[in-house]
Design a protein around this motif. Structure first.
Motif, PDB file in Angstrom:
ATOM      1  N   ALA A 243      99.421   2.807 -20.689  1.00  0.00           N
ATOM      2  CA  ALA A 243     100.125   2.489 -19.434  1.00  0.00           C
ATOM      3  C   ALA A 243      99.543   1.242 -18.757  1.00  0.00           C
ATOM      4  O   ALA A 243     100.181   0.191 -18.721  1.00  0.00           O
ATOM      5  N   ALA A 244      98.309   1.355 -18.250  1.00  0.00           N
ATOM      6  CA  ALA A 244      97.707   0.211 -17.557  1.00  0.00           C
ATOM      7  C   ALA A 244      97.570  -0.990 -18.482  1.00  0.00           C
ATOM      8  O   ALA A 244      97.796  -2.137 -18.076  1.00  0.00           O
ATOM      9  N   GLY A 245      97.192  -0.719 -19.732  1.00  0.00           N
ATOM     10  CA  GLY A 245      96.995  -1.801 -20.695  1.00  0.00           C
ATOM     11  C   GLY A 245      98.254  -2.608 -20.945  1.00  0.00           C
ATOM     12  O   GLY A 245      98.277  -3.830 -20.715  1.00  0.00           O
ATOM     13  N   PRO A 246      99.316  -1.975 -21.418  1.00  0.00           N
ATOM     14  CA  PRO A 246     100.546  -2.737 -21.670  1.00  0.00           C
ATOM     15  C   PRO A 246     101.096  -3.416 -20.413  1.00  0.00           C
ATOM     16  O   PRO A 246     101.595  -4.533 -20.480  1.00  0.00           O
ATOM     17  N   LYS A 247     101.002  -2.717 -19.263  1.00  0.00           N
ATOM     18  CA  LYS A 247     101.515  -3.338 -18.035  1.00  0.00           C
ATOM     19  C   LYS A 247     100.754  -4.636 -17.763  1.00  0.00           C
ATOM     20  O   LYS A 247     101.354  -5.677 -17.474  1.00  0.00           O
ATOM     21  N   ALA A 248      99.421  -4.568 -17.890  1.00  0.00           N
ATOM     22  CA  ALA A 248      98.601  -5.753 -17.647  1.00  0.00           C
ATOM     23  C   ALA A 248      98.909  -6.838 -18.679  1.00  0.00           C
ATOM     24  O   ALA A 248      99.023  -8.021 -18.338  1.00  0.00           O
ATOM     25  N   ALA A 249      99.057  -6.431 -19.925  1.00  0.00           N
ATOM     26  CA  ALA A 249      99.321  -7.405 -20.997  1.00  0.00           C
ATOM     27  C   ALA A 249     100.621  -8.162 -20.723  1.00  0.00           C
ATOM     28  O   ALA A 249     100.682  -9.391 -20.839  1.00  0.00           O
ATOM     29  N   CYS A 250     101.664  -7.418 -20.359  1.00  0.00           N
ATOM     30  CA  CYS A 250     102.964  -8.054 -20.139  1.00  0.00           C
ATOM     31  C   CYS A 250     102.916  -8.981 -18.921  1.00  0.00           C
ATOM     32  O   CYS A 250     103.447 -10.092 -18.951  1.00  0.00           O
ATOM     33  N   ARG A 251     102.307  -8.493 -17.862  1.00  0.00           N
ATOM     34  CA  ARG A 251     102.200  -9.332 -16.666  1.00  0.00           C
ATOM     35  C   ARG A 251     101.419 -10.611 -16.988  1.00  0.00           C
ATOM     36  O   ARG A 251     101.816 -11.705 -16.594  1.00  0.00           O
ATOM     37  N   LEU A 252     100.317 -10.439 -17.732  1.00  0.00           N
ATOM     38  CA  LEU A 252      99.496 -11.601 -18.089  1.00  0.00           C
ATOM     39  C   LEU A 252     100.271 -12.609 -18.920  1.00  0.00           C
ATOM     40  O   LEU A 252     100.151 -13.821 -18.728  1.00  0.00           O
ATOM     41  N   SER A 253     101.059 -12.100 -19.849  1.00  0.00           N
ATOM     42  CA  SER A 253     101.795 -13.038 -20.715  1.00  0.00           C
ATOM     43  C   SER A 253     102.825 -13.807 -19.895  1.00  0.00           C
ATOM     44  O   SER A 253     103.190 -14.924 -20.227  1.00  0.00           O
ATOM     45  N   ARG A 254     103.295 -13.198 -18.806  1.00  0.00           N
ATOM     46  CA  ARG A 254     104.224 -13.928 -17.940  1.00  0.00           C
ATOM     47  C   ARG A 254     103.483 -14.923 -17.043  1.00  0.00           C
ATOM     48  O   ARG A 254     103.999 -15.981 -16.727  1.00  0.00           O
ATOM     49  N   LEU A 255     102.260 -14.526 -16.631  1.00  0.00           N
ATOM     50  CA  LEU A 255     101.513 -15.410 -15.728  1.00  0.00           C
ATOM     51  C   LEU A 255     100.879 -16.577 -16.465  1.00  0.00           C
ATOM     52  O   LEU A 255     100.808 -17.688 -15.943  1.00  0.00           O
ATOM     53  N   LEU A 256     100.356 -16.302 -17.657  1.00  0.00           N
ATOM     54  CA  LEU A 256      99.652 -17.330 -18.429  1.00  0.00           C
ATOM     55  C   LEU A 256     100.307 -17.426 -19.796  1.00  0.00           C
ATOM     56  O   LEU A 256     100.000 -16.652 -20.698  1.00  0.00           O
ATOM     57  N   GLY A 257     101.219 -18.355 -19.898  1.00  0.00           N
ATOM     58  CA  GLY A 257     101.969 -18.478 -21.146  1.00  0.00           C
ATOM     59  C   GLY A 257     101.086 -18.761 -22.341  1.00  0.00           C
ATOM     60  O   GLY A 257     101.413 -18.384 -23.479  1.00  0.00           O
ATOM     61  N   ASP A 258      99.944 -19.419 -22.105  1.00  0.00           N
ATOM     62  CA  ASP A 258      99.111 -19.813 -23.238  1.00  0.00           C
ATOM     63  C   ASP A 258      97.932 -18.860 -23.473  1.00  0.00           C
ATOM     64  O   ASP A 258      97.074 -19.125 -24.316  1.00  0.00           O
ATOM     65  N   ALA A 259      97.897 -17.759 -22.731  1.00  0.00           N
ATOM     66  CA  ALA A 259      96.790 -16.813 -22.955  1.00  0.00           C
ATOM     67  C   ALA A 259      96.924 -16.182 -24.337  1.00  0.00           C
ATOM     68  O   ALA A 259      98.028 -15.957 -24.822  1.00  0.00           O
ATOM     69  N   GLU A 260      95.774 -15.934 -24.956  1.00  0.00           N
ATOM     70  CA  GLU A 260      95.776 -15.193 -26.232  1.00  0.00           C
ATOM     71  C   GLU A 260      95.419 -13.752 -25.911  1.00  0.00           C
ATOM     72  O   GLU A 260      94.258 -13.436 -25.668  1.00  0.00           O
ATOM     73  N   ILE A 261      96.418 -12.907 -25.926  1.00  0.00           N
ATOM     74  CA  ILE A 261      96.202 -11.533 -25.490  1.00  0.00           C
ATOM     75  C   ILE A 261      96.173 -10.607 -26.700  1.00  0.00           C
ATOM     76  O   ILE A 261      97.101 -10.593 -27.515  1.00  0.00           O
ATOM     77  N   THR A 262      95.094  -9.851 -26.821  1.00  0.00           N
ATOM     78  CA  THR A 262      94.989  -8.860 -27.889  1.00  0.00           C
ATOM     79  C   THR A 262      94.769  -7.498 -27.252  1.00  0.00           C
ATOM     80  O   THR A 262      93.893  -7.334 -26.404  1.00  0.00           O
ATOM     81  N   MET A 263      95.583  -6.543 -27.661  1.00  0.00           N
ATOM     82  CA  MET A 263      95.478  -5.195 -27.098  1.00  0.00           C
ATOM     83  C   MET A 263      95.184  -4.246 -28.252  1.00  0.00           C
ATOM     84  O   MET A 263      95.874  -4.284 -29.279  1.00  0.00           O
ATOM     85  N   VAL A 264      94.150  -3.417 -28.092  1.00  0.00           N
ATOM     86  CA  VAL A 264      93.815  -2.458 -29.166  1.00  0.00           C
ATOM     87  C   VAL A 264      93.977  -1.035 -28.652  1.00  0.00           C
ATOM     88  O   VAL A 264      93.775  -0.756 -27.464  1.00  0.00           O
ATOM     89  N   ASP A 265      94.344  -0.151 -29.540  1.00  0.00           N
ATOM     90  CA  ASP A 265      94.411   1.265 -29.187  1.00  0.00           C
ATOM     91  C   ASP A 265      94.089   2.087 -30.428  1.00  0.00           C
ATOM     92  O   ASP A 265      94.505   1.746 -31.533  1.00  0.00           O
ATOM     93  N   GLN A 266      93.355   3.167 -30.223  1.00  0.00           N
ATOM     94  CA  GLN A 266      92.966   3.987 -31.366  1.00  0.00           C
ATOM     95  C   GLN A 266      94.143   4.785 -31.920  1.00  0.00           C
ATOM     96  O   GLN A 266      94.095   5.286 -33.035  1.00  0.00           O
TER      97      GLN A 266
END
Lengths: 573, 573
Positions: free
Chosen positions: A12-35
């Protein structure tokens, strides 16, 4: 070269943050891990998937426009790299990388970050009792468990279920077994009421009655002492008082923040076991942020830290973390604990402090209980709404509100109204009396139930409203000799009171409200008059008039006969 | 000897104040006069009595425990002396008495007072047009009118009805004629939308569509110029564009405070025609109080005076007046204009300023429109909720919110949440994004629609969200040549877009949202891209990504195809 962001946790918090970040920083390299292999799902929907309300588990992990939120989707649509079945093992804060392992290949790798976000969520608390590891014992820790349980239900393998824990998840799971599937279900709660700590007793009893009405057995004040196991499989649960047969046992005894990774990395973790963050969702390491169930939040009502596992808060706090990672100084100020839950044909909700919590905080606690129609009393399709306003008698400050009503949004409309204003600052009972809730007959009464709650609380602060404790009232009805100086006075119309007088004789006399001024001399002056009516308004008025006439030793029964009946006490049955 | 209190008006504020006073001051001598024979009724319930939802008019003037609130009841139960059919003629402030006349006997008498309370309410505005006094022309001024209209309906004498005025009463009356009775109903509104001034255009169109769907003709931007009369009876209404036949004409063109008595007595009356009061509901004469529809209230959003005729406000302000008459310094601080109305299967609501009002106040107005599910998108029984958040782009201050949704309490739950917090002080769009509304899948989504409204508004303030004006979009669809430099881009899935492309060809192409990053080069760089999806979330995301990719000349369609359809624009039909 953009900012490297690693996010641990993808529910929940992870994907929400990831999506918001990708909108805020187009050039960010975002990696999300989950077990886990399944990510970005509505965990709060698991009971509704198990119940059959939601047909396919995919719906829980799809967007509102029916696109499955898997790793491929995040990559394609959002430019976010997701590694599933990948567990974060450790954080090297000095060199700024996270060591992760792929759970399928056992391959390890180090993911470098400029900013790290921790969103590991929470895990169910497993009661340390014999049999806890047997087959057939479940916690609702993830979607897989939900899928397994529903599979068992669909195959007809569950005839009897025992749910341990009377909080929201326990209540929702008990309903989901019973409602559509017709499983013989028992709900056990160690404390003496459902939703202990969160709800007042009155409203919790309304939910309890709804369970009993729907053939779910509720055992309160009974802890599960042992899970009885036969051939490695759970077959029952033993409490101090009884043994319950079970094909499945669900443990819903609360959750704990998943903070070990943070703890191991030397980040500050609070007394409740959650990661410590500031209002920017920043941990004690300025490059590491955290959000969701794994953090401790500021309780705006107490100023203390608390943990509160809610998908809604995870999303909102995750977004704030993303903002701050991107350099936008958003704030997450804290929580007031808004809460709503459905149980069959009723719903219950709460915000702020329950009477129990308010006492723990040292307040001079008053509670205004009552019950009213949730729409104009002349409007046809209305429901009965019970509200309990918790306040400090000394300062008139509102501390919280709980309620129970029909399974519509009528309670939500009052909980939300209280939630936003409690979060904004101090609220007095008088503010609640004057709250400008929207009114039209299909939606409310001219004086909204919440306004009435404020009025009652104000009258209680002014010493005009004196209510009986429900426990006293119930005890007295059980054993009148406990309070030989009490006398009930029912101020409803004679035709309403007649059957009660028939059954209880002198103990349940009638003095109709509108004839009080003419007949008050009939009342004994040497007894505590316990005044009751159908919902409380007449009893209150009688109490006030009697005080004017010199009868000051009175108590009224808040919510009257209606509320007692809603709580399961029907004195005619 | 108790305080002598005279109350003029016995519908809402008057009785509420009288009852509160009798509880506060047991020895007060309270006399309440009203020119009507029927008193203490729920005037807001009249449309529901006419519609048949409420079977008997007595229900509107009974207590919640079914006791008729007539003069005898007030005397017996409350010790309040009520004189019905008694009109207040004048106030002698020096000698402190009110001259009244009994309308049946014509007898006059002077009622002495220590404190006087004015609660004369409001009266409907009668349009000064030919035919206004004909038989069959009604205003909803009192319960008698409701009884007369229902009698005509029950006798089958109304086949066609024309309602003049698209505010709450007009809308409710139009529904009441049409829904159960099947009367051919037309609704005329002089302004170009329903609920002019109060609601934004988008949400008013949703209500309008619901009327059209239920065979009520709605004529906007058309004033009634004449009521056509035959043999003394209204038979139709003429506007600039048409003549409508009618067996009954209801004028619901707003109300005016009844303040003549106060004006004649030299009390201060405000520019809106209402009696001027302070926060204690005290007029310019410290011994005279006033409450309800006849006073001007402080608009907390503008700091200016306004009149607002609502039964709810009448009750609450009446109670505050009573407190102050009894020496308790309660305050009625003002109003934010909470509003909710049902129209067939939808409801609409508002709080604070509409875009129109906000512009009048000189704000740099932004509006975040959108549409979302009112429960978790996977939960089965959900409805579509449209919300419009009105804010100041410069300061991020929230100015108001409007919405339309199913005829449940889901909109109420958001309007109320905004109402309490707006009344408490300044609210920013970021506060709305973080508002802690209660969440469980049967009641909301993890990110509540109101949170989304706050997010969108914040994005708009930050320049990330750029929306098309609906009027521009509608005009362009009608005449593409108006905006030759525009190009629509539908980012839904190909199967969703296909029928549109089939119908509109190149004008309605598809570029699926999740393939944008791979295919964005297909988009023209020299046009303003107007991005649309089903509800707005994909279009917004595409707008942000395109900006990152250098396409900054874009607009998105808020609420997408769903909102357009809910407004009555189905481009496939």
């Amino acid at each position: 070269m953009g900012l490297k962001v690693v996010i641990v946790g993808a529910v929940a918090a992870g994907p929400k943050a990831a999506c918001r970040l990708s909108r805020l920083l187009g050039d960010a390299e975002i990696t999300m891990v989950d077990q886990d292999s399944l990510i970005s799902y509505g965990g709060c929907g698991i009971p509704y998937f198990v119940s059959g309300d939601v047909a396919d588990e995919k719906e829980l992990r799809s967007t509102s426009f029916h696109m499955e939120r898997n790793a491929d989707y995040f990559q394609r649509a959002k430019g976010i790299n997701v590694k599933t079945r990948t567990r974060a093992l450790s954080i090297n804060r000095k060199e700024k990388y996270v060591e992760v392992v792929n759970l399928d290949t056992q391959e390890k790798e180090n993911l470098p970050y400029d900013r790290l976000m921790l969103a590991m969520g929470s895990e169910p608390f497993v009661l340390p009792i014999p049999g806890k590891d047997a087959e057939g014992v479940y916690t609702i820790s993830d979607l897989h468990k939900g899928i397994e349980i529903k599979d068992l239900l669909a195959k007809g393998k569950i005839g009897k279920a025992v749910v341990i824990g009377g909080g929201a998840i326990g209540v929702e799971m008990a309903e989901s077994f019973s409602d559509l599937w017709g499983v013989e279900t028992s709900l056990i709660e160690f404390q003496k009421q459902l939703f202990p700590g969160i709800m007042d007793e009155v409203n919790s009893r309304i939910v309890e009655k709804s369970f009993r009405d729907h053939n779910v057995d509720v055992y309160l004040g009974e802890g599960a002492q042992e899970i009885i196991v036969k051939d490695g499989k759970a077959v029952g649960v033993r409490t101090a008082n009884r043994t319950l047969e079970a094909d499945i046992v669900v443990m819903a005894a609360g959750v704990r923040p998943r903070a070990q990774l943070a703890l191991d990395a030397g980040l500050q973790v609070g007394p409740r076991g959650g990661i410590t963050v500031n209002e920017r969702m920043q941990t004690s390491d300025p490059n590491i942020f955290a959000a969701g169930d794994c953090v401790e939040l500021n309780n705006l009502m107490t100023g203390k830290h608390m943990v509160l596992a809610m998908g809604s808060i995870a999303n909102r706090s995750g977004r704030v973390a993303a903002d701050n990672i991107a350099g936008i100084p958003s704030r997450f100020k804290g929580v007031v604990g808004s809460f709503v839950v459905k149980a069959f044909d009723v719903c219950a909700g709460a915000v702020g402090l329950s009477p129990f919590m308010a006492k723990m905080e040292g307040y001079d606690v008053g509670v205004a209980w009552f019950m009213a129609s949730d729409r104009a009393h002349f409007y046809p399709e209305r429901g009965a709404l019970a509200l309990s306003l918790v306040f400090d008698k000394k300062t008139r400050k509102v501390l919280g509100m709980q309620g129970a009503g029909p399974a519509t949004d009528s309670l939500l409309a009052r909980i939300n109204a209280m939630a936003t204003v409690l979060a904004a600052g101090d609220v007095s009972v008088d503010d609640v009396g004057n709250a400008e809730l929207a009114y039209a007959p299909p939606f409310s009464s001219a004086i909204d139930p919440m306004n009435v709650a404020g009025y009652l609380a104000g009258n209680a602060c002014d010493g005009k409203l004196k209510t009986v404790d429900f426990s006293d009232f119930l005890a007295w009805m059980e054993k009148p000799e406990l309070h030989p100086d009490w006398q009930l006075v029912d101020v409803r119309s004679p035709n309403e009171v007649e059957p009660y007088t028939e059954k209880f004789g002198d103990r349940w006399p009638c003095l109709p409200y509108d004839y009080l001024r003419a007949r008050y001399q009939e009342l004994p002056k040497d007894k505590c008059l316990v005044i009751i009516c159908s919902a409380g308004s007449r009893a209150f008025e009688v109490q006030v008039i009697l005080a004017q006439l010199g009868y000051t030793n009175t108590l009224m029964v808040p919510g009257g006969v209606s509320l007692l009946e809603r709580m399961g006490f029907d004195y005619l049955s």
